[in-house]
Design an enzyme around this catalytic site. Sequence first.
Site, mmCIF file in Angstrom:
data_model
loop_
_atom_site.group_PDB
_atom_site.id
_atom_site.type_symbol
_atom_site.label_atom_id
_atom_site.label_comp_id
_atom_site.label_asym_id
_atom_site.label_seq_id
_atom_site.Cartn_x
_atom_site.Cartn_y
_atom_site.Cartn_z
ATOM 1 N N GLY B 244 0.723 -1.239 -0.060
ATOM 2 C CA GLY B 244 0.288 -0.127 -0.050
ATOM 3 C C GLY B 244 0.974 1.366 0.033
ATOM 4 N N PHE B 245 1.541 1.445 0.960
ATOM 5 C CA PHE B 245 2.663 2.504 1.197
ATOM 6 C C PHE B 245 1.976 3.844 1.271
ATOM 7 C CE2 PHE B 245 4.610 -0.761 -1.478
ATOM 8 C CZ PHE B 245 5.288 -1.551 -0.596
ATOM 9 N N GLU B 695 7.996 3.640 8.948
ATOM 10 C CA GLU B 695 8.399 4.737 8.004
ATOM 11 C C GLU B 695 9.621 5.393 8.519
ATOM 12 O OE1 GLU B 695 4.010 5.836 6.739
ATOM 13 O OE2 GLU B 695 4.804 7.189 8.217
#
Lengths: 197, 735
Positions: B244-245, B695
């Site tokens: 997805g990111f 992240e």
Amino acid sequence: MAAAAMRSDVHAQTETAPAAVNPVTAPSLAKVSLKVNGKACDLELDTRTTLLDALREHLHLTGSKKGCDQGQCGACTVMVNGRRINSCLTLAVMQQGSEVTTIEGLGTPENMHPMQEAFVKCDGYQCGYCTSGQICSAVAVLGEIKEGIPSHVTEDLMKPPSWDSSEIRERMSGNLCRCGAYSNIMEAITQVAGGRA
Amino acid sequence: MKFETPATTNPIDQLKVVGQPLDRVDGPLKTTGKAPYAYEQHEAAPNPAYGYVVGAAIGKGRISSMDLGQAKAAPGVLAIITAENAGKLDKGDHNTAKLLGGPEIQHYHQAIAVVVAETFEQARSAAQLVRVKYEAAKGSFDLASVKDSGKKPKEGFGGPPETAVGDFDKAFAAAPVQLDATYTTPDQSHAMIEPHATIAAWEGDKLTIWTSNQMVGWGVGDMAKTLGIQKENVRLISPFIGGGFGGKLFLRADALLAALGARAVKRPVKIALQRALMINNTTHRPATIQRIRLGATKDGQLSAIAHESWSGDLPGGEPETAVSQTRLLYAGANRLTAMRLAELDLPEGNAMRAPGEAPGMMALEIAVDEMAEKLGMDPVEFRILNDTQVDPEKPERPFSQRRLIECLRTGAEKFGWDKRNAKPGQTREGRWLMGMGVAAALRNNLVMKSAARVKLDKSGHITVETDMTDIGTGSYTVIAQTAAETLGVSLDKVTVRLGDSTFPVSCGSGGQWGGNSSSSGVYAACMKLRAAITLKTGLSATEAIFADGKVSAGGRSVSLAEAAGDKGLEVEDTMEYGDLDKKFQQSTFGAHYVEVAVDSFTGETRVRRMLAVCAAGRILNPKTARSQVIGAMTMGVGAALMEELKVDKKRGFFVNHDLASYEVPVHADIPHQEVIFLDETDPISSPLKAKGVGELGICGVGAAVANAIYNATGVRVRDYPITLDKLIDQLPAVA
Ligand code: FES
Ligand code: FES
């Protein structure tokens, strides 16, 4: 950096002139017999059906993934007659009589192939979407090196290719992993390759 | 459960299951091709029709006419949905542009029709027969040329549009050592390997969608809003997500068009966005132009820090918040940040892995490297000298944990930083110019409300249900570990079910909050189940020990199976948070070390070694957490060296819209990667004492690569990606 393959930009063309005739006629169907994971399969398919869609949509073998449908990602990698190919780039009708091995044919959750086990152990995947292709490629790559098939980075074509990581990385580079599991995938393949790698 | 005061000792601290480097519980499914993704629901949604999406061929303007005649007459075609016949559609809260365009076109490849046919081949073929005439309008497609028209954006997720402390201008003017440099980062694409894909099926007025979506709750809400139906009538199922990111945070065209198609043809419809459509049809990380000014004393103390960033988006869109980290990363009495947002008619800009910090640190951490060089200081020591243990804008507000210095020092030692030649362009290895680079990493830790249901059945088996998603992050596994630890059972006694809107609403997967926040929700539900078990068995709640599938207190032991009884037990709870995130600045930290080799003839960069040292609270599963970090490091290498959506500034679209021309790292680009997690717990974050990590791994990587290239070559490139054409004419002469 992915190897370039075919491009198919799909958007509505700006019309300049009306199309002369309707180019679409009823689909032509053809009978295809494949041996998939050791099982004989007789199908009647639209001749435009790729091997990948024959597997996924007709045989419901959804382990092989469609990432791009245009030969750019490797998620659809399967073995046909012992060689790995991008199954999105071949029509099913071109494979009449072929023996196809998919990820489902390598192993099951209860009885995994050593490469599948190594991927689990080394966490050689994250989202899992490129994984079937990576594993099929990895199994095939070890076979290719064993058979002495050279790659782009093989230094001496007269000698058997080496088992070092640059050989394996080069050969695996058609299988993209956007999750970036590469370092772990290499570890898994190296483990399976055993002392040789 | 409400988390209002720092965590004390709790069942998670046993670390029998949590904190162990366990294999993923969904590993055997994923590695054998048995994990069903959105498009693979042959049993749940049999006999589907296939949809093929038609995208607009102009960047801005109107459809003047659309001729569907030939397409409709093509074999197998069941329906063609366009804005004209789709009925009234609203727009989701999280969408900037409409998901089904027409007659107005807001961006290139905006969906304007879906052709639904019996087979995929028929739908694809008929889609080529849709004839469209456009009236193209003049659009704005070049950030550099419209940057100065940028407006101050609204305050959003990434903080206020402007911040100021002290007197930057005065302090900068007075600073004996100054840096004033501008950096650019390009538009980037998530390029996840699984396309956006959905199967939709209606039963009366109830819609079910199997879709690839990171945020189940948002997807339900926006589907209901767009269609004008009740939320209760939408069920969203997203058990496995092929990456997805940030690109799958939102309802997208595949889902809406599948729903419309299925309504029209009265049977399930499946759609996967064609790869060549994805990049312009969906969202991307917006390009930025960033100006950074640093002022320091001669001995290296920063006295003035300014970071300004310009980005663009469609009208109504949001900025890329590239200045966020600069408010927190280094000490300095006089500081300012500012963002400006210009209107662009390119496809919609939105979140991609570490929005804000990822491109922001690509710039800031080069600037810091440049400043260190001006000062004649080692870049590691310069960063350490300017560390702060408090929020530099509000000194009364400490960080909950901040071990940046330890990350930098540990990394320097492990990487062999002392072997680096501070003078660039000096180290050769045959034809290769060798260099090392460093960058700090910072990403904030967000905590989000998250709910879960936990069931105990008569065999002592635990089932956890939450609408949380696993996008490759390992949610299935860390949630199972959390439940096993809290309830004192082994991992195989826990089943985790995710990604279904009939389950309690979770935090979803985004902003690196997923692992910590969703597991905390599960912890809350498990603690409630413990209370229900002690109540039912009459054991003392304060003395009860949950271990080995039993609960024991006061010399009496009852198995969980027995405690459950025939009917079993079921509880639900939500973890909510007080204001600890206001009182303390909660962030995660790291240091990235990179060694590169640059070909002295061609300027091609190869990454030789990478090391990340992370301080991110308790690591719930070192194996999956490490994977998150190496994946982010890999994406960081892509950002540094190759990723760039090329804008056709005349026609207004991203030209390289597939996986062959939008280059992402492949096996041959990535060396073995090392990750070290500092042993840390952060009781201020959550009862699990964990933080996000997914992240953090990308923040700073790009700059570490850029700094290594500078060290190797002496060429300072401030415009990403650092491709060989930007180096080749400035490389040292080949001996
Ligand atoms: S789906 Fe075949 S290469 Fe991508
Ligand atoms: S595991 Fe997600 S793309 Fe490879």
